[in-house]
Design a protein around this motif. Structure first.
Motif, mmCIF file in Angstrom:
data_model
loop_
_atom_site.group_PDB
_atom_site.id
_atom_site.type_symbol
_atom_site.label_atom_id
_atom_site.label_comp_id
_atom_site.label_asym_id
_atom_site.label_seq_id
_atom_site.Cartn_x
_atom_site.Cartn_y
_atom_site.Cartn_z
ATOM 1 N N ILE A 31 94.460 97.463 -5.889
ATOM 2 C CA ILE A 31 93.857 97.170 -4.663
ATOM 3 C C ILE A 31 92.622 97.800 -4.048
ATOM 4 C CG2 ILE A 31 94.576 96.169 -2.524
ATOM 5 C CD1 ILE A 31 97.046 95.451 -3.536
ATOM 6 N N ASP A 32 92.938 99.275 -3.784
ATOM 7 C CA ASP A 32 91.805 99.809 -3.155
ATOM 8 C C ASP A 32 90.930 99.843 -3.838
ATOM 9 O OD1 ASP A 32 91.499 101.788 -1.070
ATOM 10 O OD2 ASP A 32 91.174 103.089 -2.815
ATOM 11 N N THR A 33 90.714 100.156 -5.449
ATOM 12 C CA THR A 33 89.905 100.113 -6.137
ATOM 13 C C THR A 33 88.853 98.814 -6.277
ATOM 14 O OG1 THR A 33 90.656 101.646 -7.642
ATOM 15 C CG2 THR A 33 88.825 100.565 -8.492
ATOM 16 N N PHE A 34 89.856 97.665 -6.042
ATOM 17 C CA PHE A 34 89.088 96.236 -6.232
ATOM 18 C C PHE A 34 88.362 96.014 -4.842
ATOM 19 C CE2 PHE A 34 89.621 91.815 -4.696
ATOM 20 C CZ PHE A 34 89.131 91.068 -5.679
ATOM 21 N N LYS A 35 88.944 96.705 -3.994
ATOM 22 C CA LYS A 35 87.965 96.386 -2.435
ATOM 23 C C LYS A 35 86.899 97.251 -2.367
ATOM 24 C CE LYS A 35 92.091 94.668 0.037
ATOM 25 N NZ LYS A 35 93.107 95.193 1.188
ATOM 26 N N LYS A 36 87.184 98.339 -2.984
ATOM 27 C CA LYS A 36 85.983 99.491 -2.411
ATOM 28 C C LYS A 36 84.970 99.688 -3.732
ATOM 29 C CE LYS A 36 88.899 102.099 0.410
ATOM 30 N NZ LYS A 36 89.823 103.377 0.723
ATOM 31 N N HIS A 37 85.044 99.141 -4.885
ATOM 32 C CA HIS A 37 84.282 99.414 -5.967
ATOM 33 C C HIS A 37 83.868 98.194 -6.573
ATOM 34 C CE1 HIS A 37 85.037 103.803 -5.381
ATOM 35 N NE2 HIS A 37 86.255 103.524 -5.284
ATOM 36 N N SER A 38 83.337 98.578 -7.820
ATOM 37 C CA SER A 38 82.737 97.499 -8.695
ATOM 38 C C SER A 38 83.747 97.189 -9.773
ATOM 39 C CB SER A 38 81.386 98.076 -9.413
ATOM 40 O OG SER A 38 81.889 98.944 -10.368
ATOM 41 N N SER A 39 83.455 95.873 -10.144
ATOM 42 C CA SER A 39 84.116 95.360 -11.302
ATOM 43 C C SER A 39 84.254 96.295 -12.430
ATOM 44 C CB SER A 39 83.854 94.062 -11.877
ATOM 45 O OG SER A 39 84.034 93.079 -10.776
ATOM 46 N N THR A 40 83.263 97.265 -12.740
ATOM 47 C CA THR A 40 83.302 98.143 -13.937
ATOM 48 C C THR A 40 84.414 99.173 -13.671
ATOM 49 O OG1 THR A 40 80.964 97.754 -14.358
ATOM 50 C CG2 THR A 40 81.898 99.536 -15.150
ATOM 51 N N GLU A 41 84.425 99.804 -12.399
ATOM 52 C CA GLU A 41 85.451 100.734 -11.998
ATOM 53 C C GLU A 41 86.803 100.458 -11.901
ATOM 54 O OE1 GLU A 41 86.688 104.571 -11.056
ATOM 55 O OE2 GLU A 41 84.438 103.834 -11.715
ATOM 56 N N LEU A 42 86.917 99.082 -11.624
ATOM 57 C CA LEU A 42 88.182 98.600 -11.707
ATOM 58 C C LEU A 42 88.749 98.181 -13.317
ATOM 59 C CD1 LEU A 42 90.511 97.372 -10.392
ATOM 60 C CD2 LEU A 42 89.621 95.064 -10.318
ATOM 61 N N ILE A 43 87.799 97.786 -13.887
ATOM 62 C CA ILE A 43 88.242 97.835 -15.293
ATOM 63 C C ILE A 43 88.605 99.093 -16.062
ATOM 64 C CG2 ILE A 43 87.263 96.904 -17.655
ATOM 65 C CD1 ILE A 43 85.738 94.879 -16.239
ATOM 66 N N ARG A 44 87.752 100.145 -15.764
ATOM 67 C CA ARG A 44 88.176 101.426 -16.083
ATOM 68 C C ARG A 44 89.590 102.082 -15.883
ATOM 69 N NH1 ARG A 44 82.927 103.448 -14.216
ATOM 70 N NH2 ARG A 44 81.385 103.493 -16.159
ATOM 71 N N LYS A 45 89.871 101.543 -14.638
ATOM 72 C CA LYS A 45 91.300 101.736 -13.906
ATOM 73 C C LYS A 45 92.155 101.045 -14.639
ATOM 74 C CE LYS A 45 91.184 104.770 -10.545
ATOM 75 N NZ LYS A 45 91.288 104.492 -9.394
ATOM 76 N N LEU A 46 91.998 99.497 -15.015
ATOM 77 C CA LEU A 46 92.923 98.693 -15.675
ATOM 78 C C LEU A 46 93.187 99.303 -16.990
ATOM 79 C CD1 LEU A 46 91.724 95.320 -14.573
ATOM 80 C CD2 LEU A 46 94.028 96.304 -14.046
ATOM 81 N N ASP A 47 91.947 99.883 -17.710
ATOM 82 C CA ASP A 47 92.348 100.344 -19.204
ATOM 83 C C ASP A 47 93.175 101.658 -18.837
ATOM 84 O OD1 ASP A 47 90.840 98.672 -20.165
ATOM 85 O OD2 ASP A 47 88.988 99.592 -20.198
ATOM 86 N N GLY A 48 93.278 102.340 -17.897
ATOM 87 C CA GLY A 48 93.945 103.564 -17.840
ATOM 88 C C GLY A 48 95.342 103.225 -17.584
ATOM 89 N N TYR A 49 95.788 102.437 -16.819
ATOM 90 C CA TYR A 49 96.940 102.030 -16.556
ATOM 91 C C TYR A 49 97.591 101.092 -17.499
ATOM 92 C CZ TYR A 49 96.890 103.534 -11.664
ATOM 93 O OH TYR A 49 96.779 104.543 -10.413
ATOM 94 N N PHE A 50 96.912 100.310 -18.169
ATOM 95 C CA PHE A 50 97.324 99.473 -19.189
ATOM 96 C C PHE A 50 96.494 99.607 -20.664
ATOM 97 C CE2 PHE A 50 97.866 97.073 -14.963
ATOM 98 C CZ PHE A 50 99.012 96.510 -15.406
ATOM 99 N N PRO A 51 96.895 100.741 -21.241
ATOM 100 C CA PRO A 51 95.888 101.203 -22.359
ATOM 101 C C PRO A 51 96.267 100.170 -23.574
ATOM 102 C CG PRO A 51 98.001 102.479 -22.242
ATOM 103 C CD PRO A 51 98.062 101.511 -21.180
ATOM 104 N N HIS A 52 97.164 99.190 -23.612
ATOM 105 C CA HIS A 52 97.288 98.122 -24.911
ATOM 106 C C HIS A 52 96.265 97.077 -24.641
ATOM 107 C CE1 HIS A 52 100.164 101.104 -25.841
ATOM 108 N NE2 HIS A 52 100.954 100.809 -24.760
#
Length: 803
Positions: A596-617
């Protein structure tokens, strides 16, 4: 004893559709080829199964004068998997079928018209002995649950027969079956006579025959009259009910010394689906035959009870009614096909069967090995599994207690049910239609391959390499179309993407929550969904959903606790990540705060990186929604996307409409730009008016829209409007049954009828006609109710006879 009839007629209908349910969802999904109906079951029910339960008889002026339930007068069998669908989706016709059998018991000396069918239309001579036993037991149990009695006879799929199958039937109390005359090898008049070979001539089908089995038991066989049956099915005999009746009567012969049974057997779908109004021809013939002196309409069981067979017969094993090469149609390129297309072959049938046989043999060993630890007796557990299916899995505890070996743990319950589901789908993958038609890419073959995929999914926990062995066997199955695609490629392209697991169910729930408010515990087909946590964050067009769910299959009880995150970027651009809950609740809360913090403060690209880290599959997208929801949401999203463009095109259309009409009226060519705008605008208006019909609102603008469509010569599929208007008129007529004097209802009916007439829309008004007939004649034998001028007018418009 009743009167003795030397002339009797039995008309048999084999009513059947292959199971069409998605093996993971247990529901029939939308089939575009059945348009404007949802699927082929619905379409054929509308054209055949329902009309035969309410068949119309017309007078010389084409007015409805009587309604009869054809099932009360003919012998019939319904495929158990079809009846299962009808029980859920076509309740009125389903109940009338059961009622017809109950009434026939009263009118046929205690013998009902319905006979059983082997469960899912497996070709029995090609089945293992265990499958023969289960198919027959399941067919009997399904019959007993629905018709509340023991079946006396059984229909064999495609009439495919061997002695082993007949023995299993006799062992389970069945008295007779029905075969084609060319399946008879030789006969004798009685047990002391010499055998006479058939030698290319047909056996006389006007009497039953006793077939002795190797173990000393015996079964009665009726052979149907082939020429008349083929005339009904393929030669247009149902174009005239009178001709049909005369053809049946003409089959009797004064040269025969025994009580004669003229009997025919065809696909029941001949009466209405294959031949439009075939159910009316059947009803007319039935009425005429009932009134024929010295003739009795009967069923096989009643005739058998009155006239036990004296003559004996030997059959030709591994033969069927629809393949002149025995059972080659389900094993090889025997030459039998549906359309005889030049240059095509059916060589794909052999590797298809070999690949499925490979699965069968492997999973049967697996079932026995694991089943010994879970069940008192594995194969008995499978034979009784239909009891659970017939109660829609609601009696699961009682069933498992009856067959479990000791006290099973929850995990062992899941395994036991998974093994049984593996066996059910393993049998379903042998449904005969998968081989019957011309190409491996047909929907029937894809359906049995989807059952194979479900088996492989369940078996993968024990033998993950089985899928590769299966694909190697399937490789030589080459399509006649699609650039001669091989079977393994077809499976990977069309079937493998259909495989559903619990994370995909969670993804479906999560993606749907973008567009619909989520429920605390929704049910998604056969899956129970418990929403444990859910949060939504919006920022402009972007949306972030994070949540936690527990998904449980109500079929196998397998469950999983999962977390999900959905990033929505507009239109259908989204990604949904799902994985099992790990790290406990604290880990989940940390993940949620970070995203949520990344979604509010950063770009979608950064959020996608975070998603790939938390959900690697792998992640899911819009296309991973189940078909029904995907179609519904796609329509909604598309509607919103085009709102602005629609406004612009609407303005363009309105501004230039007068000029365009002037151009048309002067026989000049209409500009393509305007025609495109008109097509877009009028299609939208047309769909909006149809939506009103679905909401039971009179579509005030439909007539205007259709006039404009006709004026601009825009091609439009009116089948949906035809179906909806016809159905709406039927519902309105039904309302009249509560109050004949309801002038607003009468007025709306006339408005629909006038609109359809003015716009030359051919309506299907059989249901409305039948309903009005029942309203007017429901108090037969009572003083006549006064019929208003409006009701008389409606009866005239719907062609219903008043007296």
């Amino acid at each position: 004893m009743g009167p003795h009839f030397t002339k009797q007629i039995c008309i048999h209908g084999h009513f059947y559709q292959p199971p069409r349910e998605n093996p993971w969802l247990e529901e029939v999904e939308k089939q575009d080829s059945a348009h404007p109906f949802h699927d082929w079951n619905e379409r054929i029910a509308y054209e055949c199964y329902r009309p035969n339960s309410e068949a119309r008889l017309l007078d010389s002026q084409g007015r409805l004068r009587q309604i009869i339930n054809n099932y009360e007068y003919i012998s019939f069998n319904f495929g158990p998997t079809l009846l299962s669908w009808m029980e859920r989706q076509e309740k009125t016709a389903y109940e009338l079928i059961l009622k017809a059998d109950a009434n026939s018991i009263i009118n046929r000396s205690g013998h009902g018209n319905a006979i059983a069918q082997a469960y899912n239309h497996m070709i029995m001579p090609l089945a293992t002995l265990r499958d023969k036993i289960t198919q027959i037991l399941w067919g009997i149990k399904d019959f007993k649950k629905r018709f509340m009695r023991d079946p006396e006879g059984m229909w064999l799929p495609e009439t495919a027969v061997d002695l082993e199958t007949l023995k299993v039937m006799v062992d389970n109390g069945l008295l007779f079956t029905v075969l084609s005359p060319h399946q008879a090898k030789r006969f004798r008049e009685k047990s002391t006579d010499y055998w006479r070979n058939i030698d290319g001539t047909a056996i006389d089908p006007s009497r039953p025959y006793l077939c002795q089995l190797p173990n000393g038991s015996q079964i009665t066989i009726f052979f149907f009259d082939t020429p008349i049956s083929q005339a009904v099915a393929f030669e247009g005999l149902l174009n005239s009910g009178a001709a049909f009746k005369d053809r049946l009567m003409g089959a009797f012969s004064n040269q025969r010394a025994w009580p004669q049974l003229v009997n025919i057997a065809t696909d029941g779908e001949s009466y209405g689906h294959h031949h439009r109004f075939g159910e009316m021809a059947l009803a007319f013939a039935i009425e005429q035959l009932i009134n024929e002196p010295d003739l009795k309409l009967t069923n096989y069981a009643e005739f058998l009870a009155s006239y036990p067979p004296v003559a004996q017969v030997e059959i030709i094993e591994r033969t069927s009614w629809s393949c002149s090469h025995g059972v080659g149609r389900w094993t090889r390129d025997c030459g039998c096909s549906a359309n005889q297309k030049p240059g095509w072959n059916q060589a794909w049938r052999t590797p298809l069967r070999k690949s499925l046989d490979l699965i069968r043999d492997e999973v049967d060993q697996l079932f026995e090995k694991r089943g010994e630890d879970l069940f008192k007796e594995p194969w008995t557990a499978r034979d009784n599994y239909v009891d659970l299916l017939l109660h829609d899995h609601s009696e699961m505890n009682a069933y498992l207690k009856s067959c479990e070996k000791g006290d099973l743990s929850p995990a062992e319950y899941v395994e036991a049910l998974s093994l049984l589901e593996m066996q059910r789908n393993r049998m379903f993958m042998y449904t005969s239609c998968g081989w019957f038609f011309d190409d491996i890419t047909g929907i029937e073959t894809l359906q049995i391959l989807s059952y194979a995929a479900r088996v492989l999914q369940l078996a993968s926990a024990y033998d993950p390499a089985l899928v590769n062995e299966f694909l190697r066997e399937l490789f030589p199955a080459v399509s006649n179309i699609q650039s001669h695609i091989h079977g393994d490629e077809l499976y990977k392209e069309k079937i493998a993407p259909q495989v559903i697991d619990l994370p995909q169910v969670a993804a479906h729930v999560a993606i749907s929550a973008l567009f619909d408010k989520p429920h605390a515990s929704p049910k998604v087909y056969v899956y129970k969904v418990y929403l444990i946590d859910f949060v939504r964050e919006d920022f402009g067009e972007r949306i972030l959903l994070i949540g936690q769910v527990r998904i449980q299959s109500s079929v196998t009880l397998r469950e999983q606790r999962l977390i999900f995150a959905v990033l929505y970027l507009g239109a259908v651009d989204l990604r949904c990540s799902v994985q099992p809950l790990s790290g406990g609740q604290l880990g989940y809360e940390d993940l949620k705060r970070d995203l949520i913090d990344t979604f509010k403060k950063h770009s979608s690209t950064e959020l996608i990186r975070k998603l790939d880290g938390y959900f690697p599959h792998k992640y899911f997208t819009f296309k991973d929604l189940f078909i029904e929801q995907r179609s519904r949401l796609l329509e909604a999203v598309t509607r919103r996307m085009f709102q602005e463009q629609a406004a612009l095109l609407g303005t363009f259309y309105k501004k230039n409409e007068d000029l365009a009409r002037l151009i048309v009226n002067h026989s000049s060519r209409l500009p393509d730009t305007f025609r495109a705008a008109a097509r877009f605008v009028l299609n939208r208006r047309f769909l909006r008016e149809l939506e009103k019909l679905s909401q039971e609102i009179f579509p005030e603008g439909l007539e205007s829209v259709l006039r404009d469509i006709n004026f601009w010569k825009i091609e439009l599929d009116l089948s949906a409007a035809q179906k909806l208007i016809s159905h709406r008129i039927g519902l309105l007529v039904e309302k009249l049954g509560q109050d004949w004097s309801n002038k607003s209802v009468l007025s709306e009916i006339f408005r629909f009828l006038d609109m359809a007439q003015n716009l030359d829309i051919p309506l299907q008004l059989g249901e409305a006609q039948i309903e009005l007939f029942r309203i007017i004649h429901k108090d037969e034998g009572q003083p006549k109710k006064e019929i208003s001028p409006e009701m008389k007018k409606l009866a005239e418009r719907l062609a219903v006879k008043l007296d």
